[in-house]
Write a protein that holds these residues in place. Structure first.
Motif, PDB file in Angstrom:
ATOM      1  N   ALA A  51       0.867  -1.212   0.075  1.00 21.37           N
ATOM      2  CA  ALA A  51      -0.001  -0.204  -0.060  1.00 21.37           C
ATOM      3  C   ALA A  51       0.663   1.299  -0.137  1.00 21.37           C
ATOM      4  O   ALA A  51       0.539   2.371  -0.700  1.00 21.37           O
ATOM      5  N   ASP A  52       2.084   1.219   0.875  1.00 22.63           N
ATOM      6  CA  ASP A  52       3.000   2.293   0.722  1.00 22.63           C
ATOM      7  C   ASP A  52       3.668   2.573  -0.683  1.00 22.63           C
ATOM      8  O   ASP A  52       3.568   3.597  -0.920  1.00 22.63           O
ATOM      9  N   THR A  53       3.968   1.606  -1.259  1.00 27.31           N
ATOM     10  CA  THR A  53       4.539   1.581  -2.666  1.00 27.31           C
ATOM     11  C   THR A  53       3.552   2.187  -3.414  1.00 27.31           C
ATOM     12  O   THR A  53       3.847   3.139  -4.419  1.00 27.31           O
ATOM     13  N   MET A  54       2.327   1.490  -3.479  1.00 27.93           N
ATOM     14  CA  MET A  54       1.442   2.152  -4.511  1.00 27.93           C
ATOM     15  C   MET A  54       1.178   3.954  -4.215  1.00 27.93           C
ATOM     16  O   MET A  54       0.947   4.427  -5.431  1.00 27.93           O
ATOM     17  N   LYS A  55       1.093   4.121  -2.855  1.00 29.15           N
ATOM     18  CA  LYS A  55       0.795   5.519  -2.634  1.00 29.15           C
ATOM     19  C   LYS A  55       2.045   6.417  -3.193  1.00 29.15           C
ATOM     20  O   LYS A  55       1.927   7.546  -3.770  1.00 29.15           O
ATOM     21  N   GLN A  56       3.184   5.770  -3.010  1.00 26.52           N
ATOM     22  CA  GLN A  56       4.621   6.494  -3.674  1.00 26.52           C
ATOM     23  C   GLN A  56       4.572   6.589  -5.031  1.00 26.52           C
ATOM     24  O   GLN A  56       4.992   7.615  -5.460  1.00 26.52           O
ATOM     25  N   LEU A  57       4.204   5.510  -5.543  1.00 27.80           N
ATOM     26  CA  LEU A  57       4.171   5.631  -7.183  1.00 27.80           C
ATOM     27  C   LEU A  57       3.076   6.510  -7.680  1.00 27.80           C
ATOM     28  O   LEU A  57       3.128   7.036  -9.117  1.00 27.80           O
ATOM     29  N   ALA A  58       2.029   6.947  -6.993  1.00 24.00           N
ATOM     30  CA  ALA A  58       0.947   7.670  -7.544  1.00 24.00           C
ATOM     31  C   ALA A  58       1.178   9.019  -8.252  1.00 24.00           C
ATOM     32  O   ALA A  58       0.843   9.213  -9.212  1.00 24.00           O
ATOM     33  N   ASP A  59       2.594   9.629  -7.598  1.00 22.76           N
ATOM     34  CA  ASP A  59       2.974  10.706  -8.530  1.00 22.76           C
ATOM     35  C   ASP A  59       3.702  10.759  -9.573  1.00 22.76           C
ATOM     36  O   ASP A  59       3.712  11.535 -10.517  1.00 22.76           O
ATOM     37  N   GLU A  60       4.025   9.736  -9.850  1.00 16.31           N
ATOM     38  CA  GLU A  60       5.032   8.966 -11.003  1.00 16.31           C
ATOM     39  C   GLU A  60       4.332   8.455 -11.886  1.00 16.31           C
ATOM     40  O   GLU A  60       5.002   8.305 -13.336  1.00 16.31           O
ATOM     41  N   LEU A  61       3.140   8.103 -11.921  1.00 15.49           N
ATOM     42  CA  LEU A  61       2.268   7.548 -13.108  1.00 15.49           C
ATOM     43  C   LEU A  61       1.392   8.556 -13.601  1.00 15.49           C
ATOM     44  O   LEU A  61       0.810   9.374 -12.948  1.00 15.49           O
ATOM     45  N   MET A  62       1.140   8.271 -14.853  1.00 19.03           N
ATOM     46  CA  MET A  62      -0.053   8.993 -15.628  1.00 19.03           C
ATOM     47  C   MET A  62      -1.503   8.358 -14.947  1.00 19.03           C
ATOM     48  O   MET A  62      -1.536   7.218 -14.489  1.00 19.03           O
TER      49      MET A  62
END
Length: 121
Positions: A51-62
């Motif tokens: 869940a933390d990883t998905m949260k961190q990736l939110a800004d990097e993905l379209m």
């Protein structure tokens, strides 16, 4: 405490501290599997990491970009798949019982929240 089962839309998680072997339970409305304390601890820990990883990736993905992330211990394997704000969860036990399970996107937020409040660590 006899046992604690929390449930919501498409998920359930439980803790029975007095059980001899299988102190934990995870599942959906349609299925459930009992887990050892170590398996349940790993499930909760790895789910929080994903869940933390998905949260961190939110800004990097379209916005329309989907992603899959996995995490594994000696006892189990988890994978989340979907968007950073809405993803499904898959579980495979590595301990010889041959169990696979999946939670739909609507179930994961409640399961994640409950797993963090189970106090089994």
């Amino acid at each position: 405490m006899e046992h604690l089962i929390k449930s919501g839309l498409g998920w359930r998680i439980g803790w029975k501290p007095n059980a001899p072997v299988f102190k934990g339970l995870v599942g959906t409305d349609d299925w459930a599997i009992e887990l050892t304390q170590a398996e349940l601890n790993d499930f909760c820990r790895l789910l929080a990491q994903l869940a933390d990883t998905m949260k961190q990736l939110a800004d990097e993905l379209m916005a329309e970009e989907k992603i899959a992330c996995e995490a594994e211990s000696d006892l189990l394997w988890l994978e989340v798949e979907g968007y950073p704000h809405a993803y499904s969860l898959c579980l495979i036990l590595n301990t010889g019982r041959g169990v696979e399970g999946k939670w739909d996107t609507v179930a994961v937020p409640g399961l994640l929240q409950a797993s963090g409040m189970l106090k089994v660590f």
